[in-house]
Structure formats: C-alpha cells, structure tokens
Design a protein around this motif. Structure first.
Motif, PDB file in Angstrom:
ATOM      1  N   GLU A  97      46.851  48.991  99.198  1.00  0.00           N
ATOM      2  CA  GLU A  97      45.651  48.547  99.917  1.00  0.00           C
ATOM      3  C   GLU A  97      44.454  49.463  99.686  1.00  0.00           C
ATOM      4  OE1 GLU A  97      46.619  47.665 104.001  1.00  0.00           O
ATOM      5  OE2 GLU A  97      48.127  46.209 103.412  1.00  0.00           O
ATOM      6  N   ASN A  98      44.142  49.668  98.410  1.00  0.00           N
ATOM      7  CA  ASN A  98      42.950  50.395  97.996  1.00  0.00           C
ATOM      8  C   ASN A  98      42.220  49.526  96.978  1.00  0.00           C
ATOM      9  OD1 ASN A  98      42.928  53.260  99.178  1.00  0.00           O
ATOM     10  ND2 ASN A  98      45.057  53.041  98.528  1.00  0.00           N
ATOM     11  N   LYS A  99      41.414  50.145  96.147  1.00  0.00           N
ATOM     12  CA  LYS A  99      40.727  49.443  95.059  1.00  0.00           C
ATOM     13  C   LYS A  99      41.047  50.156  93.747  1.00  0.00           C
ATOM     14  CE  LYS A  99      37.110  47.788  98.086  1.00  0.00           C
ATOM     15  NZ  LYS A  99      35.708  47.880  98.489  1.00  0.00           N
ATOM     16  N   ILE A 100      42.340  50.471  93.578  1.00  0.00           N
ATOM     17  CA  ILE A 100      42.789  51.141  92.367  1.00  0.00           C
ATOM     18  C   ILE A 100      42.753  50.116  91.233  1.00  0.00           C
ATOM     19  CG2 ILE A 100      44.704  52.364  91.270  1.00  0.00           C
ATOM     20  CD1 ILE A 100      43.343  53.942  93.544  1.00  0.00           C
ATOM     21  N   ASP A 118      54.671  51.889  95.721  1.00  0.00           N
ATOM     22  CA  ASP A 118      53.889  50.887  96.452  1.00  0.00           C
ATOM     23  C   ASP A 118      52.454  50.902  95.965  1.00  0.00           C
ATOM     24  OD1 ASP A 118      55.757  49.613  98.091  1.00  0.00           O
ATOM     25  OD2 ASP A 118      55.696  51.224  99.560  1.00  0.00           O
ATOM     26  N   LEU A 119      52.124  49.927  95.112  1.00  0.00           N
ATOM     27  CA  LEU A 119      50.785  49.803  94.549  1.00  0.00           C
ATOM     28  C   LEU A 119      50.180  48.439  94.885  1.00  0.00           C
ATOM     29  CD1 LEU A 119      51.493  51.306  91.003  1.00  0.00           C
ATOM     30  CD2 LEU A 119      50.440  52.451  92.961  1.00  0.00           C
ATOM     31  N   TYR A 120      50.687  47.792  95.913  1.00  0.00           N
ATOM     32  CA  TYR A 120      50.235  46.444  96.240  1.00  0.00           C
ATOM     33  C   TYR A 120      48.822  46.445  96.833  1.00  0.00           C
ATOM     34  CZ  TYR A 120      51.951  47.522 100.999  1.00  0.00           C
ATOM     35  OH  TYR A 120      52.186  48.095 102.231  1.00  0.00           O
ATOM     36  N   ASN A 121      48.180  45.271  96.752  1.00  0.00           N
ATOM     37  CA  ASN A 121      46.812  45.064  97.252  1.00  0.00           C
ATOM     38  C   ASN A 121      45.823  46.040  96.637  1.00  0.00           C
ATOM     39  OD1 ASN A 121      47.608  42.932  98.807  1.00  0.00           O
ATOM     40  ND2 ASN A 121      47.492  43.992 100.767  1.00  0.00           N
ATOM     41  N   ASN A 122      45.782  46.052  95.318  1.00  0.00           N
ATOM     42  CA  ASN A 122      44.807  46.839  94.575  1.00  0.00           C
ATOM     43  C   ASN A 122      44.152  45.920  93.543  1.00  0.00           C
ATOM     44  OD1 ASN A 122      44.663  49.800  95.291  1.00  0.00           O
ATOM     45  ND2 ASN A 122      46.889  49.543  95.211  1.00  0.00           N
TER      46      ASN A 122
END
Length: 198
Positions: A97-100, A118-122
């Motif tokens: 949940e970032n803007k990676i 956990d790299l979801y919602n980027n």
C-alpha cells in the motif's frame, strides 16, 4: 598471552558484526535516497548511525542483522533497488500500500530466509522474476493490485509443492493465462488468488 588472544577474537567478532550492520545500513540508506517520502517515515534512517537496528520500521535479530522491514501504507514513492538482495537475513519485507514503481529486482531472489513478501497495492510493473523461486522459506507472497505482466513463472508455483508457500496472491494485475485449483501441474495448491476476471 591467552587473554590477548581472547581480546583479539572478541574485537574481531565485534568488527564483523559492525561491518555487517554497516553494509545493511548502507543498503537501506541507498534505497531511502531513491524514495520520495512525503510523510518523513524514513526520517530515522540516518547514514551517520552505523546500526540500522536503531531505525524506525527496521527490526533486527540478536546479532544485529536486519530481519524485518515494515513500511506498509507509508506513502512511499519510488523503486525497489537491486541492493535489497544483500539483506540476506531478511525474513519479512512488508512494503504494501505505497506507490512503489518499476520492476521487482531479480536480486530479491537472493533473500533465502524470507518468509513474507508483501508488495501488494503498489505500482509495480514488468514480470515476476523467476529468481523468486529461490525463496524456499517463503510462506506468503502477495503481489496483488499492481501492474505486473507476462505469466507467473512455473518455478514460483513450485514453491507450493517443494517450498513452504501458503499464500500466493497475484490478483488484479495484467497476467496472461489462468491458474485453477485443478490445474495440470498436479501441485497441491493451498491458496492461489488470481484475477477473478480470468
């Protein structure tokens, strides 16, 4: 003479731990300077502090090795860097949940002790590197809600049978093909979540 030898060994051990901490700090600081951090979440990531174990959102083991990075929902913007693969004791990489943006570096596949990725919602793009199949300790891989393309590498699915992977969530991306609980690979699937439109 014996006390001098013991003192030398003690100093050598301390120097080794210091160098290891210093390298991990250098890696994290190198990542920090590539990120836009509008909320100053990474303010404590100070290069003058040799030990990253004193930084917020970083957890270490008793040997002062970085084992956890917790940066979920931190408002961060920017890429993952290949040097993150040098955090060889990392067990939890929580950057959801970032803007990676950009691709997932293949060097992440060197994190052999990783339990949770956990790299979801980027805004990640490109394909899933097949090197992630090296993460045989991995139990949770959540890559959903990104802009990933291509296919999920067969080697990554093998982590379900031959590794410890419990959850693989790749939903809401732009992958080709489908994954079904009754797929022809014969793998025992615990939880694989994919795009419901597929």
């Amino acid at each position: 003479m014996r006390s001098q030898c013991l003192l030398f060994l003690l100093l050598a051990c301390v120097a080794f731990v210091y160098v290891d901490c210093s390298h991990e700090g250098d890696v994290l600081y190198a990542w920090k300077i590539k990120l836009d951090d509008p909320n100053n979440i990474l303010q404590s990531w100070n290069q003058t502090l040799a030990n990253p174990c004193t930084w917020f959102h970083v957890t270490c083991n008793i040997n002062n090795n970085v084992t956890r990075v917790d940066l979920g929902n931190a408002g961060l913007k920017g890429p993952l860097i290949p040097e993150l693969g040098d955090l060889t004791n990392l067990q939890y990489f929580e950057v959801y949940e970032n803007k990676i943006s950009g691709s997932i570096p293949s060097e992440i596949g060197k994190l052999s002790k990783l339990i949770s990725l956990d790299l979801y919602n980027n805004h990640l793009s490109g394909s899933i590197p097949s090197s992630l199949a090296n993460l045989t300790s991995l139990r949770f891989m959540r890559l959903n809600h990104n802009n990933l393309t291509g296919t999920v590498p067969k080697e990554v699915f093998q982590l379900i049978s031959f590794g410890k992977l419990i959850t693989l969530d790749v939903s809401d991306n732009h992958f080709n093909g489908t994954v079904r609980a009754t797929n022809s690979t014969g793998f025992a699937i615990t939880t694989v979540i994919q795009d419901p439109k597929a």
